[in-house]
Design a protein around this motif. Structure first.
Motif, PDB file in Angstrom:
ATOM      1  N   THR A   1      38.370  47.130  37.493  1.00  0.00           N
ATOM      2  CA  THR A   1      38.291  45.755  37.981  1.00  0.00           C
ATOM      3  C   THR A   1      39.453  45.431  38.914  1.00  0.00           C
ATOM      4  O   THR A   1      39.268  44.819  39.966  1.00  0.00           O
ATOM      5  CB  THR A   1      38.289  44.759  36.807  1.00  0.00           C
ATOM      6  OG1 THR A   1      37.154  45.024  35.968  1.00  0.00           O
ATOM      7  CG2 THR A   1      38.220  43.323  37.304  1.00  0.00           C
TER       8      THR A   1
ATOM      9  N   LEU B   1      38.860  47.165  42.190  1.00  0.00           N
ATOM     10  CA  LEU B   1      37.767  46.593  42.978  1.00  0.00           C
ATOM     11  C   LEU B   1      38.085  45.208  43.514  1.00  0.00           C
ATOM     12  O   LEU B   1      37.455  44.754  44.475  1.00  0.00           O
ATOM     13  CB  LEU B   1      36.496  46.508  42.117  1.00  0.00           C
ATOM     14  CG  LEU B   1      35.789  47.816  41.766  1.00  0.00           C
ATOM     15  CD1 LEU B   1      34.631  47.544  40.817  1.00  0.00           C
ATOM     16  CD2 LEU B   1      35.282  48.510  43.025  1.00  0.00           C
ATOM     17  N   TYR B   2      39.039  44.529  42.905  1.00  0.00           N
ATOM     18  CA  TYR B   2      39.267  43.132  43.239  1.00  0.00           C
ATOM     19  C   TYR B   2      39.565  42.931  44.720  1.00  0.00           C
ATOM     20  O   TYR B   2      39.080  41.984  45.343  1.00  0.00           O
ATOM     21  CB  TYR B   2      40.408  42.560  42.403  1.00  0.00           C
ATOM     22  CG  TYR B   2      40.526  41.058  42.521  1.00  0.00           C
ATOM     23  CD1 TYR B   2      39.738  40.223  41.742  1.00  0.00           C
ATOM     24  CD2 TYR B   2      41.405  40.475  43.430  1.00  0.00           C
ATOM     25  CE1 TYR B   2      39.819  38.844  41.864  1.00  0.00           C
ATOM     26  CE2 TYR B   2      41.491  39.096  43.559  1.00  0.00           C
ATOM     27  CZ  TYR B   2      40.700  38.294  42.769  1.00  0.00           C
ATOM     28  OH  TYR B   2      40.768  36.933  42.895  1.00  0.00           O
TER      29      TYR B   2
ATOM     30  N   LEU C   1      31.212  44.233  42.397  1.00  0.00           N
ATOM     31  CA  LEU C   1      31.989  43.315  41.568  1.00  0.00           C
ATOM     32  C   LEU C   1      31.097  42.603  40.545  1.00  0.00           C
ATOM     33  O   LEU C   1      31.501  42.384  39.404  1.00  0.00           O
ATOM     34  CB  LEU C   1      32.694  42.288  42.453  1.00  0.00           C
ATOM     35  CG  LEU C   1      33.945  42.787  43.168  1.00  0.00           C
ATOM     36  CD1 LEU C   1      34.307  41.863  44.329  1.00  0.00           C
ATOM     37  CD2 LEU C   1      35.121  42.888  42.197  1.00  0.00           C
TER      38      LEU C   1
ATOM     39  N   ALA D   1      30.517  45.008  37.806  1.00  0.00           N
ATOM     40  CA  ALA D   1      31.712  45.078  36.961  1.00  0.00           C
ATOM     41  C   ALA D   1      31.807  43.848  36.070  1.00  0.00           C
ATOM     42  O   ALA D   1      32.166  43.940  34.884  1.00  0.00           O
ATOM     43  CB  ALA D   1      32.964  45.208  37.829  1.00  0.00           C
ATOM     44  N   GLY D   2      31.484  42.674  36.635  1.00  0.00           N
ATOM     45  CA  GLY D   2      31.497  41.460  35.837  1.00  0.00           C
ATOM     46  C   GLY D   2      30.477  41.511  34.720  1.00  0.00           C
ATOM     47  O   GLY D   2      30.756  41.123  33.578  1.00  0.00           O
TER      48      GLY D   2
ATOM     49  N   CYS E   1      37.941  40.623  32.268  1.00  0.00           N
ATOM     50  CA  CYS E   1      37.441  41.406  33.408  1.00  0.00           C
ATOM     51  C   CYS E   1      36.131  40.824  33.930  1.00  0.00           C
ATOM     52  O   CYS E   1      35.914  40.741  35.145  1.00  0.00           O
ATOM     53  CB  CYS E   1      37.236  42.863  32.988  1.00  0.00           C
ATOM     54  SG  CYS E   1      38.762  43.783  32.686  1.00  0.00           S
TER      55      CYS E   1
ATOM     56  N   ALA F   1      35.955  39.452  37.753  1.00  0.00           N
ATOM     57  CA  ALA F   1      35.071  40.157  38.679  1.00  0.00           C
ATOM     58  C   ALA F   1      33.920  39.273  39.149  1.00  0.00           C
ATOM     59  O   ALA F   1      33.552  39.294  40.320  1.00  0.00           O
ATOM     60  CB  ALA F   1      34.528  41.422  38.019  1.00  0.00           C
ATOM     61  N   SER F   2      33.343  38.486  38.258  1.00  0.00           N
ATOM     62  CA  SER F   2      32.219  37.636  38.650  1.00  0.00           C
ATOM     63  C   SER F   2      32.656  36.516  39.588  1.00  0.00           C
ATOM     64  O   SER F   2      31.935  36.161  40.527  1.00  0.00           O
ATOM     65  CB  SER F   2      31.525  37.060  37.411  1.00  0.00           C
ATOM     66  OG  SER F   2      32.419  36.272  36.636  1.00  0.00           O
TER      67      SER F   2
ATOM     68  N   ARG G   1      35.142  36.721  41.718  1.00  0.00           N
ATOM     69  CA  ARG G   1      35.370  37.378  43.011  1.00  0.00           C
ATOM     70  C   ARG G   1      34.040  37.692  43.696  1.00  0.00           C
ATOM     71  O   ARG G   1      33.907  37.563  44.921  1.00  0.00           O
ATOM     72  CB  ARG G   1      36.163  38.669  42.792  1.00  0.00           C
ATOM     73  CG  ARG G   1      36.567  39.384  44.069  1.00  0.00           C
ATOM     74  CD  ARG G   1      37.546  38.578  44.878  1.00  0.00           C
ATOM     75  NE  ARG G   1      38.206  39.406  45.883  1.00  0.00           N
ATOM     76  CZ  ARG G   1      39.011  38.929  46.813  1.00  0.00           C
ATOM     77  NH1 ARG G   1      39.239  37.623  46.875  1.00  0.00           N
ATOM     78  NH2 ARG G   1      39.587  39.743  47.679  1.00  0.00           N
TER      79      ARG G   1
END
Length: 285
Positions: free
Chosen positions: A138, A141-142, A150, A153-154, A192, A196-197, A199
């Protein structure tokens, strides 16, 4: 079972509401500064309430039921956008909502109440390792990750939090529960997922992000629940349960692509540019 169903239904309503709040807020600022937006702060507080309610449900219902009901929060997004933002309500949206409601009724009937069982040996260690890997991914990827990656990941973060919560049992009291090792991956995965969500919403279309999140949060915990945590389906209901999950996912995807989500995104972008007041406080006639 009634209390658990009410709790997870309330969670879906809360998550649907906060999705619109976050989509608007993340168009007003970028990066970590989005976390300082009042709408994001309020949404995170509401998400916390929803998460606590989801714990009540996860203690009594299998993961595939809880996650499918939570994924129906997209129904709330579409309905809320219709009345708050004045978006167009398509016929297919109405059909999709009916499909989601019907599928959730079937899932509730197919599962019944199932108190959480003791996880198998090695489960806690596997969750600790998985949460650490997810945290590293995470962070990486941010800065450079695309919206869809992303969002995935979220979804995995929220899935990990749900899986850990299902495996986490109340001991003799709240303190004993919080101090269990599984509380660590629950918190890490949840953080995380949120980061991630948010972003992903900043970079991509809210509808697409919601669709990816919904599918991931239903499929991953559902499979782990059945294969690892002992979640079961009533005899003779297995096929109906699978069909209900697929129908719910398909309908949620249709709703995620609804103009309601696009309207929320466009309204947020306009507010961020100073072109219009926040549609959350100024409903479109």
């Amino acid at each position: 079972m009634t209390l658990a169903l009410l709790a997870v239904t309330a969670t879906a309503i809360i998550y649907g509401t906060t999705t619109i709040m976050q989509a608007i807020a993340t168009r007003r600022s970028h990066g970590l500064s989005a976390l300082a937006q009042p709408l994001v702060v309020a949404a995170l507080v509401l998400d916390g309430v929803g998460w606590l309610l989801s714990l009540v449900a996860l203690d009594r219902l299998p993961l595939f039921v809880v996650q499918a009901i939570q994924a129906s929060s997209v129904v709330v997004v579409v309905v809320l956008a219709r009345f708050v933002l004045g978006t167009r309500f398509r016929v297919r949206d109405g059909v999709a909502i009916a499909v989601v409601v019907g599928a959730l009724v079937v899932l509730a009937r197919a599962s019944g109440e199932q108190p959480a069982t003791t996880p198998p040996a090695g489960f806690t260690l596997a969750m600790m390792v998985a949460s650490l890997v997810l945290a590293v991914v995470t962070v990486a990827l941010y800065r450079r990750g695309g919206a869809l990656v992303l969002a995935l990941a979220g979804g995995l973060g929220y899935s990990g939090a749900a899986i850990a919560a299902r495996g986490l049992h109340a001991a003799d009291g709240l303190l004993e529960t919080v101090l269990q090792p599984l509380a660590v991956p629950l918190v890490v995965c949840g953080a995380c997922g949120a980061l991630a969500s948010l972003r992903a919403l900043e970079q991509g279309a809210a509808g697409t992000i919601s669709a990816v999140l919904s599918v991931t949060e239903v499929v991953v915990p559902g499979v782990i629940g059945v294969l690892v945590l002992g979640d079961t389906v009533r005899p003779g209901w297995a096929l109906w349960a699978v069909l209900a999950v697929l129908a719910a996912l398909a309908a949620c995807t249709v709703l995620a692509m609804s103009p309601a989500n696009r309207q929320a995104e466009d309204a947020g972008a306009g507010a961020g540019a100073g072109a219009a007041p926040s549609p959350m406080t100024e409903p479109t006639p």
